[in-house]
Write an enzyme that holds these catalytic residues in place. Sequence first.
Site, PDB file in Angstrom:
ATOM      1  N   GLU A 152       0.814  -1.217   0.000  1.00 29.66           N
ATOM      2  CA  GLU A 152       0.000   0.000   0.000  1.00 29.66           C
ATOM      3  C   GLU A 152       0.845   1.265   0.000  1.00 29.66           C
ATOM      4  OE1 GLU A 152      -0.804  -2.712   1.631  1.00 29.66           O
ATOM      5  OE2 GLU A 152      -2.767  -3.193   0.797  1.00 29.66           O
ATOM      6  N   GLY A 179      -9.105  -1.102   6.403  1.00 28.87           N
ATOM      7  CA  GLY A 179      -8.073  -1.426   7.375  1.00 28.87           C
ATOM      8  C   GLY A 179      -6.706  -1.647   6.764  1.00 28.87           C
ATOM      9  N   PRO A 188      -0.639   0.889   6.135  1.00 25.93           N
ATOM     10  CA  PRO A 188       0.727   0.885   5.603  1.00 25.93           C
ATOM     11  C   PRO A 188       1.001   2.097   4.698  1.00 25.93           C
ATOM     12  CG  PRO A 188      -0.228  -1.297   5.450  1.00 25.93           C
ATOM     13  CD  PRO A 188      -1.350  -0.365   5.864  1.00 25.93           C
ATOM     14  N   HIS A 242     -11.686  -5.187   7.668  1.00 24.90           N
ATOM     15  CA  HIS A 242     -12.468  -5.036   6.437  1.00 24.90           C
ATOM     16  C   HIS A 242     -13.738  -4.205   6.643  1.00 24.90           C
ATOM     17  CE1 HIS A 242      -9.882  -8.369   5.275  1.00 24.90           C
ATOM     18  NE2 HIS A 242     -10.334  -8.321   4.043  1.00 24.90           N
ATOM     19  N   PHE A 267      -9.203  -2.471   1.115  1.00 25.22           N
ATOM     20  CA  PHE A 267     -10.142  -2.345   2.233  1.00 25.22           C
ATOM     21  C   PHE A 267      -9.631  -1.272   3.190  1.00 25.22           C
ATOM     22  CE2 PHE A 267     -11.339  -6.584   0.839  1.00 25.22           C
ATOM     23  CZ  PHE A 267     -12.711  -6.592   1.003  1.00 25.22           C
TER      24      PHE A 267
END
Lengths: 327, 396
Positions: free
Chosen positions: A63, A88, A92, A132, A86
């Site tokens: 990410e 959550g 990162p 999620h 998603f």
Amino acid sequence: MAVFEKITLSKAINASLRASMEADPKVLVMGEDVGKLGGVFRVTDGLQKDFGEERVIDTPLAESGIVGTAIGMALRGYRPVVEIQFDGFVFPAYDQIVTQLAKMHARALGKIKMPVVIRIPYGGGIGAVEHHSESPEALFAHVAGLKCVSPSNASDAYWMMRQAIESDDPVIYFEPKRRYHDKGRLDTEAIPDPLHAARVAQAGTDVTLAAYGPMVKVCLDVAKVAAEEGKSVEVLDLRSISPMDFDAIQTSVEKTRRLVVVHEAPVFLGSGSEIAARITERCFYHLEAPVLRVGGFHSPYPPSRLEDEYLPGLDRVLDAVDRALAY
Amino acid sequence: MTVESTAARKNTRGGGKRTTAKKASPAKAKTAAQAPAEAEQDQLVQLLTPEGKRVEHPEYAIDLSDEELRGLYRDMVLTRRFDAEATTLQRQGELGLWASLLGQEAAQIGSGRALRDDDYVFPTYREHGVAWCRGVDPTNLLGMFRGVNNGGWDPNSNNFHLYTIVIGSQALHATGYAMGVQKDGADSAVIAYFGDGASSQGDVAESFTFSAVYNAPVVFFCQNNQWAISEPTEKQTRVPLYQRARGYGFPGVRVDGNDVLACLAVTRAALERARAGEGPTLVEAFTYRMGAHTTSDDPTRYRADEEREAWEAKDPILRLRTYLETEGIADQAYLDAIEEESETLGKRVREVVRSMPDPDTMAIFENVYADGHALVDEERAQFAAYQASFVDAEEN
């Protein structure tokens, strides 16, 4: 004129991405699984087939890398739209978003722009596993340099995405994933509302419900039930979380004199806190009741068997409406 | 750093609570640490020895005119002078902080002079020599250290991006930019600078992954100056840094970072490789930070004087000067002229910094957004009214 009488919210976003890519060759779509698969929610379905791998880019599972390289491409003159798979999973990338993306324009004294859109399917209600179902919007809205929006219906999903892509500022575009399959009307030739304006979704006189994204439908349902009980509820679809249309909230509150803010995110230091504080400052003498908030708890998002208790539903919002009216 | 000092440090510092490590035979541990260190020395690309003697390397030939050689010397001397001036200005309270490049001149000038105008540079916060090569006015670099801005220049005017304080973030920006270059069908290259400490950051690893996967025309230029504030390189890695590239599928090369000719040759080759569509290269410039990490740091707490002394013998400027003098490329008159030029530069830097005005208060609200933001507008208006209330009070 393209008018869809019934189009799902996810297909509206797809149509919006498609239209933006057709209109501007610099628009790119990036993310994990966005290509052949069309994204895990199929929001980017068919885009790679039509625009090629150079413009619809399947990325490594990283990410920070997705957002960091999108920043680099924006510096080169592209307008990347990146998908975080998603809610959550955005963390990162949080460093790149907060320390780099948000500040780049200011650090360069305005000489460079950061037209990056970050799409985040967010919120609960789909029975998912952990990470999620979260609603991290306040974490981003708190950061100067970012704009945050969340559509609640197909038409807004289409137009707000087009406007977000056209914006020279970074926009975090929160997609209410449990509304992906809700159908609504879309007119792609209409004149859209401004990106950061709230809209009265349901007019009323007794109490204002302010919400955005997935909670707008809940509030509209509340208004229906309340009407049967003889209460007139006004529902404001805020649409934009940063900047927030406080003028529209003020206008509504000056009429109804009562405000309940509803969101899925934890109440503590959430966007409802900001709304309560500001509306108290602006409307102190108009208010008949303190601004109330309904939202998630100060707990990790619970396992899905408990999410119906965690998420603000009809009863909890109706309860808050009753409490506001009881003052 | 010598092999001995590496091993010694490992024995005294390493291990911590890991009892299993303590149980290991010291002799065995030393051998393990020593073997790659010796291999490192073998891999070092060098074209100019610490004694100023020209040597050849089978893969990296370079043929520079006398004028070019003198130019490299001038670049290094002026950059060191600028750096020294900035350090002094910090001591005098004119700058809040300074990150000195002392000792890294060859790595920066060598790599910087390998670049074409249309290449794009993503620096960390210590690349004053690279900025010099890009034609960025050195005084522009001081704004953020003085606290008058958080960046302060237009990255596109010299293809030199803003200094990045968060370690390693810019490696991804460079990779993304390089992916854009590739999409444009351009043949320019991109270079990302970072240090040995940054090599531990996820962003650097992710930029290796992305650049390899997309074959992006980017050169990663790691200045291994042996220390990430107080942490030695062995706290960052168990293998020589340049060897990491292999795991990602692109070449890594270690160059003598105090040898300006080798840095130029190796970077040039890596840039050519990127331009030719052959993808990224990791260059590890093996060098040494002669000074502190920044002016807030105290290296006497964590490293021995002997270490610095050993590296002083490899000084990048000294060795080129010896070479220029020995070969008759530069005479005393030329060297004196450069000294004089560096004095002039120092004077200008002092004057510019001291006269650098504080920004207007309302700059707080400027450029937060490109398209504006209602909250910023509201707060700007409120704060302006608040400030104006003092003016009114004074007038009354």
